[in-house]
Design an enzyme around this catalytic site. Structure first.
Site, PDB file in Angstrom:
ATOM      1  N   LYS A 191       0.845  -1.190   0.000  1.00  0.00           N
ATOM      2  CA  LYS A 191       0.000   0.000   0.000  1.00  0.00           C
ATOM      3  C   LYS A 191       0.886   1.247   0.000  1.00  0.00           C
ATOM      4  CE  LYS A 191      -2.608   3.042   2.951  1.00  0.00           C
ATOM      5  NZ  LYS A 191      -2.154   4.105   2.130  1.00  0.00           N
ATOM      6  N   GLU A 266       9.810   0.873  10.878  1.00  0.00           N
ATOM      7  CA  GLU A 266      10.812   1.929  10.712  1.00  0.00           C
ATOM      8  C   GLU A 266      10.072   3.233  10.942  1.00  0.00           C
ATOM      9  OE1 GLU A 266      12.561   4.780   9.688  1.00  0.00           O
ATOM     10  OE2 GLU A 266      12.584   4.204   7.573  1.00  0.00           O
ATOM     11  N   CYS A 300      13.048  10.700   7.907  1.00  0.00           N
ATOM     12  CA  CYS A 300      12.956  10.133   9.259  1.00  0.00           C
ATOM     13  C   CYS A 300      14.253  10.298  10.032  1.00  0.00           C
ATOM     14  CB  CYS A 300      12.542   8.668   9.185  1.00  0.00           C
ATOM     15  SG  CYS A 300      13.525   7.734   8.024  1.00  0.00           S
ATOM     16  N   GLU A 397       9.086  15.158  16.638  1.00  0.00           N
ATOM     17  CA  GLU A 397       9.512  15.122  15.241  1.00  0.00           C
ATOM     18  C   GLU A 397       8.659  16.107  14.444  1.00  0.00           C
ATOM     19  OE1 GLU A 397       8.580  11.561  12.889  1.00  0.00           O
ATOM     20  OE2 GLU A 397      10.603  11.690  12.069  1.00  0.00           O
TER      21      GLU A 397
HETATM   22  P1  NDP Z   1       1.543   7.765   8.782  1.00  0.00           P
HETATM   23  O1  NDP Z   1       2.313   6.971   9.731  1.00  0.00           O
HETATM   24  O2  NDP Z   1       0.136   8.083   9.148  1.00  0.00           O
HETATM   25  O3  NDP Z   1       1.482   7.073   7.343  1.00  0.00           O
HETATM   26  C1  NDP Z   1       2.426   6.196   6.823  1.00  0.00           C
HETATM   27  C2  NDP Z   1       1.727   5.105   6.018  1.00  0.00           C
HETATM   28  O4  NDP Z   1       0.890   4.325   6.879  1.00  0.00           O
HETATM   29  C3  NDP Z   1       0.792   5.631   4.951  1.00  0.00           C
HETATM   30  O5  NDP Z   1       0.776   4.712   3.871  1.00  0.00           O
HETATM   31  C4  NDP Z   1      -0.542   5.625   5.658  1.00  0.00           C
HETATM   32  O6  NDP Z   1      -1.617   5.603   4.769  1.00  0.00           O
HETATM   33  C5  NDP Z   1      -0.454   4.344   6.451  1.00  0.00           C
HETATM   34  N1  NDP Z   1      -1.286   4.302   7.648  1.00  0.00           N
HETATM   35  C6  NDP Z   1      -1.698   5.323   8.435  1.00  0.00           C
HETATM   36  N2  NDP Z   1      -2.435   4.848   9.459  1.00  0.00           N
HETATM   37  C7  NDP Z   1      -2.469   3.520   9.349  1.00  0.00           C
HETATM   38  C8  NDP Z   1      -3.073   2.469  10.103  1.00  0.00           C
HETATM   39  N3  NDP Z   1      -3.750   2.723  11.230  1.00  0.00           N
HETATM   40  N4  NDP Z   1      -2.901   1.206   9.698  1.00  0.00           N
HETATM   41  C9  NDP Z   1      -2.194   0.945   8.602  1.00  0.00           C
HETATM   42  N5  NDP Z   1      -1.645   1.878   7.821  1.00  0.00           N
HETATM   43  C10 NDP Z   1      -1.750   3.165   8.185  1.00  0.00           C
HETATM   44  O7  NDP Z   1       2.319   9.073   8.499  1.00  0.00           O
HETATM   45  P2  NDP Z   1       1.716  10.440   7.954  1.00  0.00           P
HETATM   46  O8  NDP Z   1       1.751  10.419   6.491  1.00  0.00           O
HETATM   47  O9  NDP Z   1       0.388  10.743   8.557  1.00  0.00           O
HETATM   48  O10 NDP Z   1       2.749  11.460   8.538  1.00  0.00           O
HETATM   49  C11 NDP Z   1       2.608  11.858   9.906  1.00  0.00           C
HETATM   50  C12 NDP Z   1       3.952  11.911  10.595  1.00  0.00           C
HETATM   51  O11 NDP Z   1       4.564  10.629  10.536  1.00  0.00           O
HETATM   52  C13 NDP Z   1       4.956  12.806   9.938  1.00  0.00           C
HETATM   53  O12 NDP Z   1       4.791  14.131  10.335  1.00  0.00           O
HETATM   54  C14 NDP Z   1       6.231  12.223  10.432  1.00  0.00           C
HETATM   55  O13 NDP Z   1       6.471  12.703  11.729  1.00  0.00           O
HETATM   56  C15 NDP Z   1       5.958  10.753  10.492  1.00  0.00           C
HETATM   57  N6  NDP Z   1       6.435  10.052   9.302  1.00  0.00           N
HETATM   58  C16 NDP Z   1       7.574   9.350   9.420  1.00  0.00           C
HETATM   59  C17 NDP Z   1       8.088   8.721   8.323  1.00  0.00           C
HETATM   60  C18 NDP Z   1       9.342   7.939   8.374  1.00  0.00           C
HETATM   61  O14 NDP Z   1      10.007   7.803   7.362  1.00  0.00           O
HETATM   62  N7  NDP Z   1       9.690   7.349   9.493  1.00  0.00           N
HETATM   63  C19 NDP Z   1       7.467   8.818   7.001  1.00  0.00           C
HETATM   64  C20 NDP Z   1       6.241   9.542   6.994  1.00  0.00           C
HETATM   65  C21 NDP Z   1       5.774  10.149   8.122  1.00  0.00           C
HETATM   66  P3  NDP Z   1      -2.245   6.969   4.185  1.00  0.00           P
HETATM   67  O15 NDP Z   1      -1.179   7.628   3.393  1.00  0.00           O
HETATM   68  O16 NDP Z   1      -3.366   6.512   3.353  1.00  0.00           O
HETATM   69  O17 NDP Z   1      -2.652   7.797   5.363  1.00  0.00           O
END
Ligand code: NDP
Length: 806
Positions: A191, A266, A300, A397
Site C-alpha cells: 500500500k 521503521e 525520518c 519530530e
Molecule cells: P503515517 O504513519 O500516518 O502514514 C504512513 C503510512 O501508513 C501511509 O501509507 C498511511 O496511509 C499508512 N497508515 C496510516 N495509518 C495507518 C493504520 N492505522 N494502519 C495501517 N496503515 C496506516 O504518516 P503520515 O503520512 O500521517 O505522517 C505523519 C507523521 O509521521 C509525519 O509528520 C512524520 O512525523 C511521520 N512520518 C515518518 C516517516 C518515516 O520515514 N519514518 C514517514 C512519513 C511520516 P495513508 O497515506 O493513506 O494515510
C-alpha cells in the site's frame, strides 16, 4: 566588472525539467486502477482519490480508493503466487530482480519527474538520489536471491507480506521493502501513501513489462483506514513491514500482537547533529543543509537537533544564516532549487503549528529574508536558537525544514544531550579528531552513526532504529532475516539440478537445424576465422604468427586459435597491470559488468550450446545445462562482488581493527580442459569480481568457448586489460606465468606434474599459487565449482587498526 564580480553576483535562471512525458503518461492511464494479479482492476468502491502536485496545489491524477474486498483479492492473488515464486530457484528470482533494476534505469527520467511532481521534492534529489538508489536496491537484492540457498541455508520465505510505505521517499521505500521480500521468495501486497502513489503505479507497469509472474507483486492504493488497517488485520498475511509515524507503528504493533505475524517498523526520529569545536565549519554548514533541508526535512533520520560545542556557537550560527539566505526554493522540476514543496497542506499546517508552539515556549526563530512561492505548499528553512531540551520543538519530530540548535561543553554532555530523546534512528558526529569521533559514535543510541557526513544510505548497510524509532533493519544481510524464518527440515541440496531441469525443459526449443562451425547456414564455404588472442581489450595476432588446429571428437578440424608464446604472455601481463584501475572502481560497478556479461552471453545462448556440442561431443541437454550453469555462475559472482566484505575485530584495546579484503593484483589463470565454458567462467568471474586483473590460458583441447567470449567482454563495458586471453600449449604458457615477477598469484587446474612445476617456478617472487594437483572438480556442483574458496583465493586480508578514545 571583473569575472570574479560576475561570478559572485550572478543569479541562477530557472532550469526546468519538462513535465510533458510524465503528464502524458498520467493522462494515458487515469483513472488508475488497482494492480492485482498483474492486471489493472477497478476498485470495488468505484471511488478514486485525487493526487495533487504540492508545488502548484493542482490535481495531478485520480487514483483508485481500494476497500477491504480489494485487499482480500490482492492477498488471495499473492497467496496463490507464493507457491510458484518461492519454489523458483534463487537464480530465477535473481533474474527477475535484475530485470527490474534494468527497467528502473531505463525509465529513470520518467520516474524522477513523476516523483517530483507527486511529492514536491526537487528533481535534483529524485534524479540523483532516489531513483539510482532504487535501482541499486534491486541489483543488490538480485544478488541475495542468487545466494539465498547457500547463504541463508536453513531459512525459508515467510509467505505473503503486507507492506505499508510513507510519502517522503515513495519509490525508494517501495524498493527497500519489495526487493528483499522478493529476493527471499515472498509475495507482496503493497500500500503506497495516499499522497504519493504514482511511482508505485509506474513500478506496477514495470512488473508487467518484465513478465513477473501474476500475483507476486500487488499494489493496492487507497486510504489508511480502508487499505492499511485491512492489510494489518488480514489473517492470511504473514508479515507486516511498515515505515511511517511512531503512533501508527505503535497501533500496528498492538493490532498484530499474538497473531504470529512477523513485524518490522521503521518509525520517526529526532536525530542529533553534533559539532565539536575542531570540526571544519564550512563542511559542517553543507552537512547541515543536507541533514535538515534535504527533502524539506521530511526525512525520518533528518539531523533536526544541531548540538554545537559552546565556544563555536556564534561562528557556526552566523555561517548557517549566510548559507540559508542563499538557499533557493521553488518548483520541484526546477533543477536550480535546493528546497521543494511540503507534501500536503495538512503536513504544512502541522509544521506551522509546531513552529508556533516553539515560539510560544520562548525559543528564538530565524528565517531567511526571501519569500516562499505564493502558490503550493512551501515552508522556509527555519533555525531555532535559545532552545531548552525540554521544549517541544527539541523533542517532537517536526518533519519539516526546521532545525533546533543547542549547545554543550564537553563530549560527555554532547552524548547525554544526543541521547536525550525517545528516538534512536541516526546521528552525525563532526570533528577533525578521529579518536574523539570514534569514541563518541558508539555511545550514541542510534541505528546509524555518520562521522563527518550525514544521510548516507546504501543497500548493503542495514538501516533501522533503536527505541521508539522502531525495530528490524532494512538493507544489508541483516535486512534479509526480516523476510525469512528457519526451515527446521533437511538442508536443501546445493546442486545445480534446477539448472539441469531448466535445460531438459528448454532443449526442445533450441533449433534442430544443423549449423556449421562458423555459424554458417548458407552451404557456402565458411570464411576462414582463426580466433586471435585477446590482450588489452583488443583481438591481436599471436607474436609467432602461428595458429593451432582445434579438433572435434571425431578428429575433424573445427577451427584454429592463435599459438601464444612468452612474448604474448609478457604483453598480456603488461596489459593486466595497465588495467589496475579496475580494483579502484566500485564493487557495484564490477557487479553490473558481470551481470552485463551474463546478459550478453544469454543473448547468444544457442551459439554457445552449439559450440560446446561440437567441441566436447556432449548432448544438447548437457551443453544447454553448461551454458545455464555458466549464466548462474556469472550471477553468483555479480552477487558476491559487493558482499564478500571484511569484518571488524574487537581486540583487547579501545578500538577496532577493520579487516579488509583486497584483491591479489594480477592473477594468472590456467583453466581445466573439461567444461571449457563453465570451467573458464568459474575462474574468471571470481577473480575479476574481487578487483583483480587476469591473464587466462583457456582449455587447451577446447579453447573456442573461451575465445567466443571476446565479444561478450567487448559488449559488456569490461575495461580493456581486465581479462587477457592467451591460447596455446598450456603447461608451457603457465610456466612463463609462474616465472613472471609481475604476476601476483597463479591458479592452475591441470596435471599433477604441471602443478609441481608451477609451485617450483613461482618461488621466484614467492607468488601465491593455487593448484589442483591433478584432481578434477565437478564444475556443476555449487560447493566444488563456486563460492568462498574461490573468493578467498582472489583476495588477501589487510587489517586496519583504528584506536579511539581521548
Ligand atoms: P503515517 O504513519 O500516518 O502514514 C504512513 C503510512 O501508513 C501511509 O501509507 C498511511 O496511509 C499508512 N497508515 C496510516 N495509518 C495507518 C493504520 N492505522 N494502519 C495501517 N496503515 C496506516 O504518516 P503520515 O503520512 O500521517 O505522517 C505523519 C507523521 O509521521 C509525519 O509528520 C512524520 O512525523 C511521520 N512520518 C515518518 C516517516 C518515516 O520515514 N519514518 C514517514 C512519513 C511520516 P495513508 O497515506 O493513506 O494515510
Amino acid at each position: 566588472m571583473s569575472v570574479m564580480d560576475i561570478f559572485e553576483t550572478m543569479e541562477y535562471g530557472p532550469a526546468p525539467e519538462s513535465a510533458s512525458p510524465a503528464l502524458a503518461w498520467i493522462a494515458g492511464r487515469q483513472p488508475f486502477g488497482l494492480f492485482i494479479n498483474n492486471q489493472w482492476v477497478t476498485p470495488t468502491s468505484g471511488q478514486y482519490i485525487e493526487s495533487i502536485n504540492p508545488a502548484t496545489g493542482k490535481a495531478l491524477a485520480q487514483v483508485a480508493a481500494a476497500g477491504g474486498a480489494d485487499v482480500d483479492t490482492a492477498v488471495a492473488a499473492a497467496r496463490k503466487a507464493f507457491v510458484g515464486w518461492s519454489g523458483l530457484a534463487g537464480h530465477a528470482r535473481a533474474r527477475y530482480l535484475y530485470a527490474i533494476a534494468r527497467q528502473i534505469q531505463k525509465h529513470a527520467r520518467l520516474l524522477a519527474v513523476l516523483e517530483s511532481l507527486d511529492n514536491g521534492k526537487s528533481i535534483r534529489e529524485t534524479r540523483d538520489l532516489d531513483i539510482p538508489l532504487v535501482a541499486r536496491h534491486f541489483y543488490y537484492h538480485a544478488g541475495w536471491a542468487q545466494l539465498m540457498a547457500s547463504e541463508l541455508d536453513g531459512y525459508q520465505p515467510l509467505g505473503v507480506v503486507g507492506q505499508i510505505i510513507p510519502w517522503n521517499f515513495p519509490l525508494l521505500m517501495l524498493a527497500w521493502k519489495i526487493a528483499p521480500a522478493l529476493a527471499m521468495g515472498n509475495t507482496v501486497v503493497l500500500k503506497p501513501a495516499r499522497y504519493t502513489s504514482l511511482t508505485a503505479l509506474k513500478f506496477a507497469e514495470i512488473m508487467q513489462e518484465i513478465g513477473l509472474p501474476p500475483g507476486v507483486v500487488n499494489i493496492v492504493t487507497g486510504e489508511a483506514a480502508q487499505v492499511g488497517e485491512a492489510l494489518v488485520r488480514h489473517p492470511d498475511v504473514n508479515k507486516i513491514a511498515f515505515t511511517g509515524s511512531t503512533d501508527v507503528g505503535r497501533s500496528i504493533r498492538r493490532a498484530t500482537a499474538g497473531s504470529g505475524k512477523k513485524l518490522s517498523l521503521e518509525l520517526g526520529g529526532k536525530s542529533p547533529f553534533i559539532v565539536f569545536d575542531d570540526a571544519d565549519l564550512d563542511s559542517v554548514v553543507e552537512g547541515v543543509v543536507d541533514a535538515i533541508w534535504f527533502n524539506q526535512g521530511q526525512v525520518c533520520c533528518a539531523g533536526s537537533r544541531l548540538l554545537i560545542q559552546e565556544n563555536i556557537e556564534q561562528a557556526l550560527i552566523q555561517k548557517l544564516r549566510v548559507r540559508m539566505e542563499k538557499l533557493r526554493m521553488g518548483d520541484s522540476l526546477d533543477k536550480a532549487i535546493d528546497i521543494g514543496a511540503i507534501v500536503s497542506p495538512t503536513q504544512l499546517q502541522e509544521i506551522q503549528r509546531l513552529v508556533a508552539q516553539g515560539v510560544a515556549e520562548g525559543a528564538q526563530l530565524w528565517q531567511p529574508s526571501w519569500a516562499c512561492p505564493a502558490e503550493g505548499s512551501f515552508y522556509p528553512p527555519t533555525l531555532f536558537t535559545n532552545v531548552s531540551s525540554a521544549n517541544s520543538i527539541a523533542q517532537v519530530e517536526i518533519f519539516g525544514p526546521v532545525l533546533v540548535a543547542m549547545t554543550f561543553r564537553t563530549p560527555e554532555e554532547a552524548v547525554a544531550l544526543a541521547n536525550n530523546t525517545r528516538y534512536g534512528l541516526a546521528a552525525s558526529v563532526w570533528s577533525d579528531n578521529i579518536n574523539l569521533a570514534l569514541d563518541v559514535a558508539p555511545k550514541i543510541k542510534a541505528g546509524s552513526v555518520w562521522i563527518n557526513c550525514t544521510n548516507m544510505f546504501d543497500a548493503s548497510s542495514g538501516f533501522g532504529g533503536y527505541r521508539e524509532s522502531g525495530f528490524g533493519r532494512e538493507g544489508g544481510k541483516e535486512g534479509l532475516y526480516e523476510y525469512v524464518r528457519p526451515t527446521w527440515k533437511t538442508a536443501t541440496s546445493h546442486s545445480t539440478s534446477a539448472v539441469i531441469h531448466i535445460a531438459e525443459n528448454h532443449v526442445q526449443q533450441l533449433s534442430q537445424e544443423s549449423v556449421s562451425d562458423n555459424g554458417n547456414v548458407s552451404g557456402l564455404p565458411a570464411i576462414d576465422r582463426t580466433a586471435k588472442l585477446f590482450i588489452g581489450g583488443k583481438q591481436v595476432r599471436p607474436d609467432s604468427g602461428y595458429s593451432r588446429d582445434i579438433y572435434d571428437e571425431h578428429g575433424k578440424v573445427m577451427g584454429q586459435v592463435g599459438e601464444g608464446n612468452r612474448k604474448d604472455i609478457r604483453n598480456a601481463v603488461e596489459a593486466a597491470h595497465a588495467a589496475r584501475g579496475w580494483s579502484a572502481g566500485t564493487a557495484h560497478n564490477r557487479a553490473q559488468i558481470l551481470y552485463y556479461m551474463a546478459e550478453n552471453l544469454a543473448s547468444r545462448e544457442d551459439e554457445f550450446v552449439h559450440r560446446l556440442m561440437k567441441q566436447t561431443n556432449c548432448t544438447q541437454t548437457d551443453a544447454f545445462a553448461e551454458v545455464q550453469a555458466t549464466l548462474s555462475r556469472l550471477f553468483s559472482y555479480a552477487a558476491w562482488a559487493d558482499k564478500f566484505e571484511g569484518v571488524i575485530h574487537r581486540p583487547p584495546m579501545r578500538g577496532v581493527v577493520l579487516a579488509m579484503h583486497e584483491p591479489m593484483g594480477v592473477i594468472g589463470v590456467i583453466c581445466p580442459d573439461v567444461r571449457p565454458l563453465l570451467g573458464f567462467v568459474s575462474l574468471v568471474a571470481p577473480a575479476i569480481a574481487m578487483g583483480n586483473t587476469i591473464v587466462v590460458v583457456p582449455s587447451q583441447q577446447a579453447p573456442l568457448s573461451a575465445t567466443d567470449c571476446y565479444q561478450v567482454f567487448e559488449t559488456s563495458d569490461l575495461s580493456a586489460g581486465v581479462v587477457n586471453i592467451v591460447t596455446g600449449e598450456r603447461d608451457g604458457l603457465s610456466r612463463v606465468l609462474a616465472e613472471h615477477n609481475d604476476v601476483d598469484a597463479l591458479w592452475y587446474f591441470g596435471s599433477v606434474e604441471g602443478s609441481k612445476q608451477i609451485e617450483l617456478a613461482s618461488a621466484g617472487n614467492m607468488k601465491r599459487t593455487w593448484v589442483s594437483n591433478g584432481q578434477e572438480r565437478d564444475w556443476f556442483n555449487m560447493v566444488q565449482g563456486e563460492g568462498k574458496e574461490f573468493l578467498r583465493e582472489a583476495t588477501q586480508v589487510k587489517n586496519i587498526w583504528v584506536p579511539y578514545g581521548e
